[in-house]
Design a protein around this motif. Structure first.
Motif, PDB file in Angstrom:
ATOM      1  N   CYS A 252       0.925  -1.151  -0.013  1.00 13.73           N
ATOM      2  CA  CYS A 252       0.083   0.064   0.046  1.00 13.73           C
ATOM      3  C   CYS A 252       0.862   1.226   0.036  1.00 13.73           C
ATOM      4  O   CYS A 252       1.828   1.367   0.627  1.00 13.73           O
ATOM      5  N   VAL A 253       0.613   2.301  -0.798  1.00 17.47           N
ATOM      6  CA  VAL A 253       0.998   3.343  -0.844  1.00 17.47           C
ATOM      7  C   VAL A 253       0.074   4.399  -0.445  1.00 17.47           C
ATOM      8  O   VAL A 253      -0.951   4.760  -1.456  1.00 17.47           O
ATOM      9  N   ASP A 254      -0.041   4.935   0.757  1.00 18.14           N
ATOM     10  CA  ASP A 254      -1.098   5.731   1.240  1.00 18.14           C
ATOM     11  C   ASP A 254      -1.045   7.006   0.569  1.00 18.14           C
ATOM     12  O   ASP A 254       0.005   7.860   0.254  1.00 18.14           O
ATOM     13  N   ARG A 255      -2.253   7.634   0.719  1.00 16.29           N
ATOM     14  CA  ARG A 255      -2.462   9.003   0.258  1.00 16.29           C
ATOM     15  C   ARG A 255      -2.275  10.144   1.358  1.00 16.29           C
ATOM     16  O   ARG A 255      -2.118   9.508   2.334  1.00 16.29           O
ATOM     17  N   ALA A 256      -1.927  11.376   1.034  1.00 20.59           N
ATOM     18  CA  ALA A 256      -1.519  12.205   1.984  1.00 20.59           C
ATOM     19  C   ALA A 256      -2.681  13.285   2.444  1.00 20.59           C
ATOM     20  O   ALA A 256      -3.713  13.132   1.890  1.00 20.59           O
ATOM     21  N   THR A 257      -2.621  13.457   3.889  1.00 18.91           N
ATOM     22  CA  THR A 257      -3.415  14.427   4.330  1.00 18.91           C
ATOM     23  C   THR A 257      -3.787  15.601   3.522  1.00 18.91           C
ATOM     24  O   THR A 257      -4.749  16.228   2.992  1.00 18.91           O
ATOM     25  N   ILE A 258      -2.610  16.286   3.386  1.00 12.96           N
ATOM     26  CA  ILE A 258      -2.416  17.389   2.348  1.00 12.96           C
ATOM     27  C   ILE A 258      -1.198  17.046   1.771  1.00 12.96           C
ATOM     28  O   ILE A 258      -0.141  16.366   2.260  1.00 12.96           O
ATOM     29  N   GLY A 259      -0.872  17.732   0.536  1.00 15.98           N
ATOM     30  CA  GLY A 259       0.383  17.534  -0.121  1.00 15.98           C
ATOM     31  C   GLY A 259       0.383  16.245  -1.161  1.00 15.98           C
ATOM     32  O   GLY A 259      -0.865  15.914  -1.837  1.00 15.98           O
ATOM     33  N   GLU A 260       1.293  15.431  -1.087  1.00  8.23           N
ATOM     34  CA  GLU A 260       1.205  14.100  -1.794  1.00  8.23           C
ATOM     35  C   GLU A 260       2.191  13.072  -1.130  1.00  8.23           C
ATOM     36  O   GLU A 260       3.074  13.431  -0.323  1.00  8.23           O
ATOM     37  N   THR A 261       1.964  11.832  -1.380  1.00  9.09           N
ATOM     38  CA  THR A 261       2.943  10.613  -1.308  1.00  9.09           C
ATOM     39  C   THR A 261       3.427  10.510  -2.549  1.00  9.09           C
ATOM     40  O   THR A 261       2.679  10.076  -3.517  1.00  9.09           O
ATOM     41  N   ARG A 262       4.929  10.253  -2.474  1.00 11.43           N
ATOM     42  CA  ARG A 262       5.403  10.103  -3.871  1.00 11.43           C
ATOM     43  C   ARG A 262       6.555   9.055  -3.713  1.00 11.43           C
ATOM     44  O   ARG A 262       7.463   9.126  -2.941  1.00 11.43           O
ATOM     45  N   VAL A 263       6.566   7.959  -4.624  1.00 14.50           N
ATOM     46  CA  VAL A 263       7.445   7.106  -4.976  1.00 14.50           C
ATOM     47  C   VAL A 263       8.164   7.400  -6.260  1.00 14.50           C
ATOM     48  O   VAL A 263       7.673   7.425  -7.362  1.00 14.50           O
ATOM     49  N   ALA A 264       9.590   7.668  -6.265  1.00  9.97           N
ATOM     50  CA  ALA A 264      10.224   8.238  -7.513  1.00  9.97           C
ATOM     51  C   ALA A 264      10.623   7.124  -8.292  1.00  9.97           C
ATOM     52  O   ALA A 264      10.429   6.081  -8.085  1.00  9.97           O
TER      53      ALA A 264
END
Length: 344
Positions: A217-229
């Motif tokens: 799982c790659v969770d979403r962010a409260t604000i901003g973003e979650t990023r996998v480069a």
């Protein structure tokens, strides 16, 4: 395929007792005559004497001593035998190909856009305003939420999910059961002791050439973003917490957990079951040993182990001392008894 042809295709230097016909590849312990194997880990060096393979991918300078009762073993010399073996697999195994088309049980919203040559399998669902690029394969029961944006050559295995407004680059693979952009673990404590759920508004972003393996799982962010480069690889059962960042070509092995807002640099390795506390940074090129727990930031090119994690050399000393602890305890008791005897 002749051994000489295999060597040519792999760019290896062939030392051969004969130009055998090669029919496949196998591990060094399981290989049979007519198969190609490899040696990339020195702990398997003794098996060169007994493997039944016809040829082995091996570094320069390693001698091939053999059991006299076995046939000679041809060597394909390579600077990187493991990578050469990866290419050798491709010579003998072709994964399934999926014919472009949309299965009649798939449900696709009218405003969704799908590029050419896509294969949309049984019971897939693509929601409003989603975009998927060319040559996509959605195997079966794949769900793409509203507004998701996905690049070319996307491959989603059964039961993968891409949540609303998430962005995925080109040549991304999601193995079975992956969830991209599920809600992050965000709750605020209220006066009465209950938890108030915070909206998770920031998408998860996967850049080009990322692979996420089963049930991660790659969770979403409260604000901003979650990023996998770009180029990062996530093994089975990995959790990337909300608003975290995983650097380019970083590898997260099985059951790794990154708490929210962890920043991991490029070319790092987190071995199996290692984890980080939240809101910390890990410098480029760092290695975290299996089951290690990070309590704070790491500078670039750190190598750490243990929980809480410390420099790997110190951790090895801790481990060695722990193995001697029963003997040390016995000696302390003996010394205490001797001191008491001297007192009397």
């Amino acid at each position: 395929m002749k051994l000489s042809e295999v060597a040519q295709k792999l760019g290896c230097r062939l030392e051969r007792p004969s130009d055998d016909e090669i029919s496949g590849v196998a591990g060094i312990e399981q290989a049979e005559p007519g198969q190609l194997t490899f040696l990339a880990n020195r702990r398997y060096f003794p098996l060169l004497k007994t493997t039944r393979a016809s040829a082995v991918l091996v570094e320069e300078g390693i001698s091939l001593a053999r059991d006299p009762a076995l046939a000679p073993l041809a060597a394909l010399r390579s600077a990187n035998p493991y990578l050469a073996f990866a290419h050798a697999i491709e010579l003998f195994y072709q994964p399934p190909r999926y014919v472009p088309g949309i299965h009649p049980t798939a449900v696709i919203a009218k405003s969704a856009r799908i590029g050419e040559n896509a294969h949309i399998g049984p019971y897939c669902f693509i929601d409003e305003d989603a975009y998927i690029g060319r040559n996509a394969v959605l195997h079966s029961s794949v769900t793409i939420y509203r507004g998701a944006q996905i690049g070319d050559d996307f491959f989603a295995h059964a039961h993968a999910v891409v949540r609303e407004s998430c962005r995925i680059g080109n040549r991304v693979t999601l193995q079975n059961g992956v969830i991209i952009g599920g809600d992050g673990f965000g709750f605020a404590k209220q006066k009465d002791g209950t938890w108030y759920k915070m909206l998770q508004t920031g998408p998860a972003v996967l850049e080009d050439d990322v692979e996420v393996q089963a049930n991660s799982c790659v969770d979403r962010a409260t604000i901003g973003e979650t990023r996998v480069a770009r180029g990062a690889k996530l093994d089975d059962l990995v959790l990337v917490g909300h608003a975290s960042r995983v650097g380019a070509n970083t590898m997260l092995c099985g059951q790794v957990g990154l708490a929210g807002s962890t920043k991991v640099g490029a070319n790092c390795i987190f071995a199996g079951q290692s984890a980080s506390s939240g809101h910390l940074s890990v410098g480029d090129g760092s290695v975290v040993y299996g089951q290690a727990g990070l309590p704070g930031d790491l500078p670039p090119r750190s190598i750490v182990g243990g929980s809480p994690a410390v420099d790997s050399r110190l951790w090895m000393k801790f481990t060695a001392a722990l193995n001697r602890l029963p003997d040390l305890q016995r000696r302390v008791r003996e010394l205490e008894s001797e001191i008491e005897r001297l007192k009397t």
